[in-house]
Design a protein around this motif. Structure first.
Motif, mmCIF file in Angstrom:
data_model
loop_
_atom_site.group_PDB
_atom_site.id
_atom_site.type_symbol
_atom_site.label_atom_id
_atom_site.label_comp_id
_atom_site.label_asym_id
_atom_site.label_seq_id
_atom_site.Cartn_x
_atom_site.Cartn_y
_atom_site.Cartn_z
ATOM 1 N N GLY A 153 0.780 -1.221 0.000
ATOM 2 C CA GLY A 153 0.000 0.000 0.000
ATOM 3 C C GLY A 153 0.813 1.272 0.000
ATOM 4 N N ALA A 154 2.132 1.165 0.150
ATOM 5 C CA ALA A 154 2.981 2.359 0.145
ATOM 6 C C ALA A 154 3.411 2.683 -1.277
ATOM 7 C CB ALA A 154 4.207 2.138 1.023
ATOM 8 N N CYS A 155 3.482 3.974 -1.564
ATOM 9 C CA CYS A 155 3.861 4.422 -2.906
ATOM 10 C C CYS A 155 5.375 4.475 -3.011
ATOM 11 C CB CYS A 155 3.256 5.789 -3.190
ATOM 12 S SG CYS A 155 3.569 6.380 -4.869
ATOM 13 N N ASN A 156 5.929 3.764 -3.974
ATOM 14 C CA ASN A 156 7.375 3.669 -4.136
ATOM 15 C C ASN A 156 7.855 4.601 -5.243
ATOM 16 O OD1 ASN A 156 9.919 2.688 -3.556
ATOM 17 N ND2 ASN A 156 9.776 1.040 -5.043
ATOM 18 N N MET B 224 -19.447 -0.744 9.141
ATOM 19 C CA MET B 224 -19.375 -1.001 7.714
ATOM 20 C C MET B 224 -18.643 0.109 6.972
ATOM 21 S SD MET B 224 -20.889 -3.880 7.293
ATOM 22 C CE MET B 224 -21.073 -3.823 5.521
ATOM 23 N N ILE B 225 -18.145 -0.241 5.792
ATOM 24 C CA ILE B 225 -17.642 0.725 4.824
ATOM 25 C C ILE B 225 -18.761 0.957 3.813
ATOM 26 C CG2 ILE B 225 -15.959 1.179 3.016
ATOM 27 C CD1 ILE B 225 -14.764 1.363 5.737
ATOM 28 N N ILE B 226 -19.285 2.188 3.797
ATOM 29 C CA ILE B 226 -20.432 2.501 2.957
ATOM 30 C C ILE B 226 -19.959 2.810 1.537
ATOM 31 C CG2 ILE B 226 -22.439 4.015 2.711
ATOM 32 C CD1 ILE B 226 -22.230 4.587 5.692
ATOM 33 N N SER B 227 -20.749 2.353 0.556
ATOM 34 C CA SER B 227 -20.456 2.607 -0.867
ATOM 35 C C SER B 227 -19.039 2.165 -1.223
ATOM 36 C CB SER B 227 -20.659 4.091 -1.209
ATOM 37 O OG SER B 227 -21.971 4.512 -0.922
ATOM 38 N N ALA B 228 -18.665 0.989 -0.758
ATOM 39 C CA ALA B 228 -17.317 0.483 -1.027
ATOM 40 C C ALA B 228 -17.197 0.081 -2.489
ATOM 41 C CB ALA B 228 -17.015 -0.711 -0.123
ATOM 42 N N THR B 229 -16.133 0.535 -3.119
ATOM 43 C CA THR B 229 -15.828 0.170 -4.500
ATOM 44 C C THR B 229 -14.395 -0.324 -4.561
ATOM 45 O OG1 THR B 229 -15.133 2.430 -5.039
ATOM 46 C CG2 THR B 229 -17.437 1.851 -5.452
ATOM 47 N N ILE B 230 -14.128 -1.179 -5.496
ATOM 48 C CA ILE B 230 -12.799 -1.741 -5.652
ATOM 49 C C ILE B 230 -12.452 -1.764 -7.142
ATOM 50 C CG2 ILE B 230 -13.593 -4.148 -5.792
ATOM 51 C CD1 ILE B 230 -11.101 -4.872 -4.090
ATOM 52 N N ARG B 231 -11.214 -1.458 -7.436
ATOM 53 C CA ARG B 231 -10.753 -1.483 -8.825
ATOM 54 C C ARG B 231 -9.304 -1.950 -8.860
ATOM 55 N NH1 ARG B 231 -8.192 3.563 -10.213
ATOM 56 N NH2 ARG B 231 -8.209 5.019 -8.452
ATOM 57 N N MET B 232 -8.907 -2.433 -10.035
ATOM 58 C CA MET B 232 -7.564 -2.975 -10.205
ATOM 59 C C MET B 232 -6.917 -2.357 -11.435
ATOM 60 S SD MET B 232 -7.688 -7.031 -9.185
ATOM 61 C CE MET B 232 -9.057 -7.473 -10.253
ATOM 62 N N HIS C 199 8.315 -11.653 -15.721
ATOM 63 C CA HIS C 199 7.745 -10.306 -15.851
ATOM 64 C C HIS C 199 8.062 -9.521 -14.572
ATOM 65 C CE1 HIS C 199 5.538 -12.407 -18.998
ATOM 66 N NE2 HIS C 199 5.179 -11.229 -19.488
ATOM 67 N N GLU C 200 9.301 -9.104 -14.438
ATOM 68 C CA GLU C 200 9.713 -8.405 -13.228
ATOM 69 C C GLU C 200 9.076 -7.023 -13.113
ATOM 70 O OE1 GLU C 200 13.923 -8.304 -13.252
ATOM 71 O OE2 GLU C 200 14.162 -10.472 -12.989
ATOM 72 N N ASP C 201 8.703 -6.430 -14.239
ATOM 73 C CA ASP C 201 8.117 -5.094 -14.200
ATOM 74 C C ASP C 201 6.601 -5.132 -14.034
ATOM 75 O OD1 ASP C 201 7.756 -6.274 -16.645
ATOM 76 O OD2 ASP C 201 7.812 -4.398 -17.774
ATOM 77 N N LEU C 202 6.030 -6.318 -13.901
ATOM 78 C CA LEU C 202 4.579 -6.455 -13.765
ATOM 79 C C LEU C 202 4.163 -6.218 -12.312
ATOM 80 C CD1 LEU C 202 1.784 -7.297 -14.939
ATOM 81 C CD2 LEU C 202 2.383 -9.649 -14.297
ATOM 82 N N GLU C 203 3.164 -5.385 -12.122
ATOM 83 C CA GLU C 203 2.602 -5.143 -10.788
ATOM 84 C C GLU C 203 1.116 -4.854 -10.934
ATOM 85 O OE1 GLU C 203 3.360 -2.419 -6.773
ATOM 86 O OE2 GLU C 203 4.415 -1.981 -8.636
ATOM 87 N N ILE C 204 0.314 -5.557 -10.140
ATOM 88 C CA ILE C 204 -1.135 -5.385 -10.152
ATOM 89 C C ILE C 204 -1.533 -4.659 -8.877
ATOM 90 C CG2 ILE C 204 -3.370 -6.545 -10.200
ATOM 91 C CD1 ILE C 204 -2.090 -8.791 -11.756
ATOM 92 N N ILE C 205 -2.109 -3.475 -9.030
ATOM 93 C CA ILE C 205 -2.484 -2.628 -7.907
ATOM 94 C C ILE C 205 -3.987 -2.763 -7.665
ATOM 95 C CG2 ILE C 205 -2.588 -0.259 -7.040
ATOM 96 C CD1 ILE C 205 -0.135 0.361 -8.684
ATOM 97 N N THR D 271 -3.146 -2.091 -2.047
ATOM 98 C CA THR D 271 -2.125 -3.131 -2.001
ATOM 99 C C THR D 271 -1.706 -3.420 -3.436
ATOM 100 O OG1 THR D 271 -1.556 -5.296 -1.067
ATOM 101 C CG2 THR D 271 -3.667 -5.118 -2.187
ATOM 102 N N SER D 272 -0.662 -4.199 -3.580
ATOM 103 C CA SER D 272 -0.197 -4.548 -4.924
ATOM 104 C C SER D 272 0.402 -5.939 -4.887
ATOM 105 C CB SER D 272 0.837 -3.533 -5.430
ATOM 106 O OG SER D 272 2.021 -3.602 -4.652
ATOM 107 N N TYR D 273 0.436 -6.565 -6.041
ATOM 108 C CA TYR D 273 0.969 -7.919 -6.190
ATOM 109 C C TYR D 273 1.998 -7.916 -7.311
ATOM 110 C CZ TYR D 273 -3.102 -9.175 -3.389
ATOM 111 O OH TYR D 273 -4.043 -9.252 -2.391
ATOM 112 N N LEU D 274 3.212 -8.302 -6.953
ATOM 113 C CA LEU D 274 4.255 -8.489 -7.945
ATOM 114 C C LEU D 274 4.148 -9.886 -8.544
ATOM 115 C CD1 LEU D 274 7.234 -6.835 -6.034
ATOM 116 C CD2 LEU D 274 5.755 -5.791 -7.754
#
Length: 348
Positions: A1-4, A176-184, A245-251, A269-272
């Motif tokens: 979750g930290a911005c690099n 609760m978290i109201i109006s929760a949305t998620i995107r990738m 794919h070392e440069d691949l990252e899914i946020i 969060t992110s997934y390498l």
């Protein structure tokens, strides 16, 4: 979750001063406390100097003028008391103590009354800014995001006969978290047809969740998945070349409104590539106990091996016979992942 991402060589530093409040809120606690302490000290020293100058100009510091003759009381004159503008000011330290309320202003000088009003206004402004910054720093939205958790690893496995990228998200609080949305988004290095290299190209990817769309009802942990089809940037990735794919990252970004405070919060969060497990599936963690649904967070990141083709989604779509070679019953052992959260969370 930290911005690099580091921001360097910013020339227009004055832009930060145009939004002083946000700049102060974004500062670290030691810097914030230091700034407010120096603000109070500087204001006290400034007004202490002003009070000393007022007393000096009026002669309050000259002890020879403490007794004067009133010219209206006859030729002999009767001794009259000297009326200072501010009582008990004899030096600069005593003028500084006046800023704390240890002395009082007399009606002798309107200028002293005006300075006192200005000093009180400046003090109130500093107090208001300080209280506002402390409140904002203690109630920042990322504090609520600490209890929004994501699985340590993402997985790729079959779902409804298609390869899917899956992750698990959960909320530890009962509020609760109201109006929760998620995107990738997929962030990777790309090159255009003209040879232009984009080091951090952001590509939105379509995802699916149990309730449809990007909105989610986070009453219990959910598995969010993305179908790897021809429009997916993962269409040509196989388990053999995934880790190349070392440069691949899914946020993954989860946004919503905190029910108790009404403040919008965001968890990321992110997934390498090495954090994506091929041929794994998350184990169930929701069970019914005594008429209530119980969520066991100790298994939040656990996965189990399932039969999954070792080919790309493109190859699977073009050659349907690959599915015929897959075993019918999933077999495997559970892979335990290190998860700090072990208590059970019961949902009414």
């Amino acid at each position: 979750g930290a911005c690099n991402v580091a921001h360097k060589n910013i020339r227009e530093q004055g832009r930060f001063l145009q939004d002083v409040f946000t700049t102060l809120v974004d500062l670290k606690w030691p810097h914030t406390l230091l700034i407010f302490t120096m603000s109070f000290l500087c204001s006290w020293l400034l007004f202490g100097m002003v009070w000393w100058l007022i007393a000096f100009a009026h002669g309050d510091l000259d002890h020879s003028t403490r007794l004067q003759r009133d010219p209206g009381e006859g030729a002999a004159g009767a001794p009259a008391s000297f009326v200072p503008r501010v009582t008990s000011i004899h030096s600069f330290p005593s003028a500084l103590l006046f800023c704390f309320g240890g002395r009082m202003v007399t009606e002798e000088c309107p200028a002293a009354i005006l300075v006192l009003i200005v000093q009180n206004i400046v003090g109130l402004v500093i107090n208001a800014i300080m209280l506002g910054c402390i409140f904002m720093k203690t109630s920042q939205a990322h504090r609520r995001a600490e209890t929004l958790i994501f699985s340590k690893h993402a997985v790729i496995a079959l779902r409804e006969g298609k390869l899917c990228f899956m992750l698990r998200v959960g909320d530890l609080r009962k509020s609760m978290i109201i109006s929760a949305t998620i995107r990738m988004q997929v962030v990777k290095k790309t090159a255009s047809l003209e040879g232009e290299v984009v080091p951090l190209n952001q590509i939105d990817i379509q995802m699916e969740n149990p309730v449809g769309g990007n909105s989610i009802f986070l009453v219990s942990p959910l598995i969010i998945y993305h179908v790897i089809d021809k429009n997916s940037p993962l269409y040509d990735i196989s388990p053999l070349n995934l880790h190349h794919h070392e440069d691949l990252e899914i946020i993954v970004i989860l946004e919503g409104v905190v029910e108790t405070t009404g403040i919008t919060t965001q968890a990321r969060t992110s997934y390498l590539a090495d954090e994506i497990l091929w041929g794994q599936r998350f184990v169930p963690i929701v069970a019914e106990e005594d008429g209530r649904y119980s969520v066991d967070y100790s298994k939040f990141g656990n996965t189990v091996k399932v039969p999954t083709p070792s080919c790309t989604a493109r190859q699977l779509e073009e050659d349907k016979s690959i599915m015929d070679t897959m075993p019918l019953s999933p077999k495997g052992t559970i892979r335990k992942r290190s998860v700090k959260l072990k208590p059970k969370f019961t949902i009414s």
